[in-house]
Write an enzyme that holds these catalytic residues in place. Structure first.
Site, mmCIF file in Angstrom:
data_model
loop_
_atom_site.group_PDB
_atom_site.id
_atom_site.type_symbol
_atom_site.label_atom_id
_atom_site.label_comp_id
_atom_site.label_asym_id
_atom_site.label_seq_id
_atom_site.Cartn_x
_atom_site.Cartn_y
_atom_site.Cartn_z
ATOM 1 N N HIS A 97 1.014 5.153 1.436
ATOM 2 C CA HIS A 97 0.484 6.064 2.446
ATOM 3 C C HIS A 97 0.443 7.464 1.847
ATOM 4 O O HIS A 97 1.414 7.890 1.220
ATOM 5 C CB HIS A 97 1.424 6.163 3.661
ATOM 6 C CG HIS A 97 1.548 4.920 4.460
ATOM 7 N ND1 HIS A 97 0.950 4.776 5.696
ATOM 8 C CD2 HIS A 97 2.210 3.760 4.220
ATOM 9 C CE1 HIS A 97 1.256 3.579 6.192
ATOM 10 N NE2 HIS A 97 2.017 2.941 5.318
ATOM 11 N N HIS A 154 0.834 -1.208 0.000
ATOM 12 C CA HIS A 154 0.000 0.000 0.000
ATOM 13 C C HIS A 154 0.863 1.250 0.000
ATOM 14 O O HIS A 154 1.997 1.242 0.467
ATOM 15 C CB HIS A 154 -0.941 0.021 1.205
ATOM 16 C CG HIS A 154 -0.250 -0.138 2.533
ATOM 17 N ND1 HIS A 154 0.257 -1.349 2.981
ATOM 18 C CD2 HIS A 154 0.018 0.752 3.513
ATOM 19 C CE1 HIS A 154 0.798 -1.188 4.175
ATOM 20 N NE2 HIS A 154 0.681 0.081 4.522
#
Ligand SMILES: [Zn+2]
Length: 146
Positions: free
Chosen positions: A100, A98
């Site tokens: 951020h 992922h």
């Protein structure tokens, strides 16, 4: 193995979702560095940055750019960080890749590590190591560019 992000994607865990399409989901980090700290996540599970297929990475990058702008505007941030943590040493806590997006405000906190200085010849030594690895994987890179 149990993955909290896969559970969120499958609807089996709660999250404050701010964006979703068929391949990507974005939701608020449950323990934000600043309020509005958002995670952009591929719906397919990849452990880390190095194994995300090019096509998917391109779409994730576009989504991250789009969402970063929305986060910045909506919380009236002065700036933002886009980061990805890979490995325990880099602070990765969920092993589902992922990005951020962390909204930043003037004088909110210092994000600065202690900077090092190369010893004499040290910079070339590190560059040589990296150049060697770069050339070793060049075929893979060229294959993915096409
Ligand atoms: Zn997962």
């Amino acid at each position: 193995m149990e993955c909290i992000f896969c559970n969120i994607i499958e609807g089996n865990a709660k999250a404050e979702i701010v964006f979703e399409d068929e391949d990507i989901i974005a939701f608020l980090d449950i323990q934000p560095i600043n309020y509005g700290h958002t995670l952009i996540v591929p719906k397919k599970h990849y452990d880390n940055f190095l194994i995300v297929p090019t096509e998917e990475l391109n779409r994730l990058t576009v989504a991250t750019q789009y969402i970063a702008g929305a986060v910045k505007r909506s919380v009236k941030a002065d700036g933002f960080n886009v980061i990805t943590n890979n490995g325990d040493s880099a602070g990765q806590t969920v092993y589902h890749f992922h990005f951020h997006v962390i909204p930043r405000f003037d004088e909110d906190f210092n994000f600065k590590p202690r900077l090092k200085n190369y010893s004499s010849g040290g910079m070339k030594e590190y560059a040589d190591k990296i150049r060697s690895a770069v050339s070793k994987y060049k075929d893979i890179y060229n294959g993915q560019k096409n």
